[in-house]
Design a protein around this motif. Structure first.
Motif, PDB file in Angstrom:
ATOM      1  N   HIS A  32       0.868  -1.173   0.000  1.00 49.99           N
ATOM      2  CA  HIS A  32       0.000   0.000   0.000  1.00 49.99           C
ATOM      3  C   HIS A  32       0.907   1.226   0.000  1.00 49.99           C
ATOM      4  CE1 HIS A  32      -4.091   1.571   0.474  1.00 49.99           C
ATOM      5  NE2 HIS A  32      -3.433   2.637   0.885  1.00 49.99           N
ATOM      6  N   PHE A  33       0.698   2.123  -0.929  1.00 50.14           N
ATOM      7  CA  PHE A  33       1.537   3.302  -1.101  1.00 50.14           C
ATOM      8  C   PHE A  33       0.823   4.524  -0.545  1.00 50.14           C
ATOM      9  CE2 PHE A  33       2.473   0.296  -4.507  1.00 50.14           C
ATOM     10  CZ  PHE A  33       3.830   0.108  -4.307  1.00 50.14           C
ATOM     11  N   SER A  38      -1.956  15.051  -3.088  1.00 43.58           N
ATOM     12  CA  SER A  38      -3.287  14.616  -3.533  1.00 43.58           C
ATOM     13  C   SER A  38      -3.380  14.515  -5.058  1.00 43.58           C
ATOM     14  CB  SER A  38      -4.368  15.548  -2.992  1.00 43.58           C
ATOM     15  OG  SER A  38      -4.182  16.855  -3.469  1.00 43.58           O
ATOM     16  N   VAL A  39      -2.681  15.386  -5.786  1.00 37.46           N
ATOM     17  CA  VAL A  39      -2.705  15.325  -7.251  1.00 37.46           C
ATOM     18  C   VAL A  39      -2.100  14.002  -7.724  1.00 37.46           C
ATOM     19  CG1 VAL A  39      -1.816  16.369  -9.388  1.00 37.46           C
ATOM     20  CG2 VAL A  39      -2.653  17.828  -7.536  1.00 37.46           C
ATOM     21  N   LEU A  40      -0.992  13.587  -7.108  1.00 41.24           N
ATOM     22  CA  LEU A  40      -0.366  12.321  -7.489  1.00 41.24           C
ATOM     23  C   LEU A  40      -1.255  11.136  -7.134  1.00 41.24           C
ATOM     24  CD1 LEU A  40       1.965  10.646  -8.588  1.00 41.24           C
ATOM     25  CD2 LEU A  40       3.047  10.817  -6.328  1.00 41.24           C
ATOM     26  N   ALA A  41      -1.858  11.147  -5.955  1.00 39.20           N
ATOM     27  CA  ALA A  41      -2.740  10.045  -5.559  1.00 39.20           C
ATOM     28  C   ALA A  41      -3.898   9.912  -6.543  1.00 39.20           C
ATOM     29  CB  ALA A  41      -3.255  10.262  -4.142  1.00 39.20           C
ATOM     30  N   HIS A  78      -3.904   9.055  -0.209  1.00 42.64           N
ATOM     31  CA  HIS A  78      -3.424  10.382   0.152  1.00 42.64           C
ATOM     32  C   HIS A  78      -3.459  10.503   1.666  1.00 42.64           C
ATOM     33  CE1 HIS A  78      -4.176  14.708   1.062  1.00 42.64           C
ATOM     34  NE2 HIS A  78      -3.064  14.778   0.366  1.00 42.64           N
ATOM     35  N   ILE A  79      -2.352  10.990   2.248  1.00 42.58           N
ATOM     36  CA  ILE A  79      -2.323  11.235   3.688  1.00 42.58           C
ATOM     37  C   ILE A  79      -2.010  12.707   3.926  1.00 42.58           C
ATOM     38  CG2 ILE A  79      -1.635   8.884   4.296  1.00 42.58           C
ATOM     39  CD1 ILE A  79       1.226   9.969   4.740  1.00 42.58           C
ATOM     40  N   ASN A  80      -2.358  13.185   5.082  1.00 44.19           N
ATOM     41  CA  ASN A  80      -2.099  14.567   5.463  1.00 44.19           C
ATOM     42  C   ASN A  80      -0.596  14.824   5.488  1.00 44.19           C
ATOM     43  OD1 ASN A  80      -1.474  16.758   7.409  1.00 44.19           O
ATOM     44  ND2 ASN A  80      -3.702  16.894   7.510  1.00 44.19           N
ATOM     45  N   ARG A  81      -0.176  15.944   4.953  1.00 44.75           N
ATOM     46  CA  ARG A  81       1.254  16.293   4.908  1.00 44.75           C
ATOM     47  C   ARG A  81       1.890  16.288   6.301  1.00 44.75           C
ATOM     48  NH1 ARG A  81       3.273  20.202   0.541  1.00 44.75           N
ATOM     49  NH2 ARG A  81       2.515  18.357  -0.457  1.00 44.75           N
ATOM     50  N   GLY A  82       1.140  16.691   7.311  1.00 45.99           N
ATOM     51  CA  GLY A  82       1.657  16.693   8.676  1.00 45.99           C
ATOM     52  C   GLY A  82       1.966  15.302   9.202  1.00 45.99           C
ATOM     53  N   ASN A  83       1.333  14.281   8.599  1.00 51.90           N
ATOM     54  CA  ASN A  83       1.581  12.901   9.008  1.00 51.90           C
ATOM     55  C   ASN A  83       2.722  12.256   8.230  1.00 51.90           C
ATOM     56  OD1 ASN A  83      -0.538  13.032  10.797  1.00 51.90           O
ATOM     57  ND2 ASN A  83      -2.020  12.229   9.330  1.00 51.90           N
ATOM     58  N   ASN A  84       3.377  13.016   7.379  1.00 53.18           N
ATOM     59  CA  ASN A  84       4.423  12.464   6.524  1.00 53.18           C
ATOM     60  C   ASN A  84       5.799  13.001   6.920  1.00 53.18           C
ATOM     61  OD1 ASN A  84       5.300  10.786   4.538  1.00 53.18           O
ATOM     62  ND2 ASN A  84       4.591  12.022   2.835  1.00 53.18           N
ATOM     63  N   VAL A  85       6.046  13.061   8.208  1.00 54.70           N
ATOM     64  CA  VAL A  85       7.298  13.611   8.737  1.00 54.70           C
ATOM     65  C   VAL A  85       8.498  12.804   8.257  1.00 54.70           C
ATOM     66  CG1 VAL A  85       8.562  14.097  10.866  1.00 54.70           C
ATOM     67  CG2 VAL A  85       6.119  14.566  10.733  1.00 54.70           C
ATOM     68  N   LYS A  86       8.386  11.487   8.228  1.00 51.84           N
ATOM     69  CA  LYS A  86       9.510  10.632   7.843  1.00 51.84           C
ATOM     70  C   LYS A  86       9.963  10.925   6.413  1.00 51.84           C
ATOM     71  CE  LYS A  86      11.239   6.056   8.358  1.00 51.84           C
ATOM     72  NZ  LYS A  86      11.565   5.620   9.675  1.00 51.84           N
TER      73      LYS A  86
END
Length: 136
Positions: A32-33, A38-41, A78-86
């Motif tokens: 799962h990616f 959001s545009v890419l998703a 698509h995930i929230n940018r704030g959740n993509n810290v890594k």
């Protein structure tokens, strides 16, 4: 490291392409990616890349992603940018590690027998260059 990107969207698309190549090479079943773009998703989920949102430069990259045996359109979110810290941390790290040899670190309980390290050390993920690999 990826080839030079002409836009942030293209950099995100290269990231998804690398993820699909790694999943394919490591034989990850049903990956799962996740992306904070959001545009890419949305574009990756489209069955017709000609009607996908985003710049035309990304269409050939999307076609390569969708042709990967590891990719299924319903397995990208698509995930929230704030959740993509890594992801942001790794992008900053990559910008500091240009032109260094690949460093493989294994956190397995038996680090001498690490199938991930062995697979990646002999696998090509062109046009990308791995700078650092940490497995567990």
């Amino acid at each position: 490291m990826s080839p030079p990107a002409s836009s942030p969207l293209q950099a995100e698309t290269f990231s998804l392409m690398l993820a699909t190549r790694l999943a394919e090479n490591l034989n990850i079943q049903n990956p799962h990616f996740l992306t904070d773009c959001s545009v890419l998703a949305t574009a990756a989920k489209m069955t017709n890349i000609f009607s996908a949102p985003g710049h035309w430069d990304n269409r050939p990259l999307l076609a390569q992603i969708q042709s990967s045996p590891s990719f299924q359109q319903n397995n990208i979110s698509h995930i929230n940018r704030g959740n993509n810290v890594k992801a942001h941390h790794l992008a900053r790290l990559a910008s500091k590690l240009h032109n260094r040899p690949v460093m493989y670190r294994c956190l397995c309980s038996d680090a001498e027998i690490c199938p991930i390290r062995e697979t990646l050390s002999v696998t090509s993920v062109l046009p990308f260059t791995l700078l650092s690999v940490k497995c567990s």
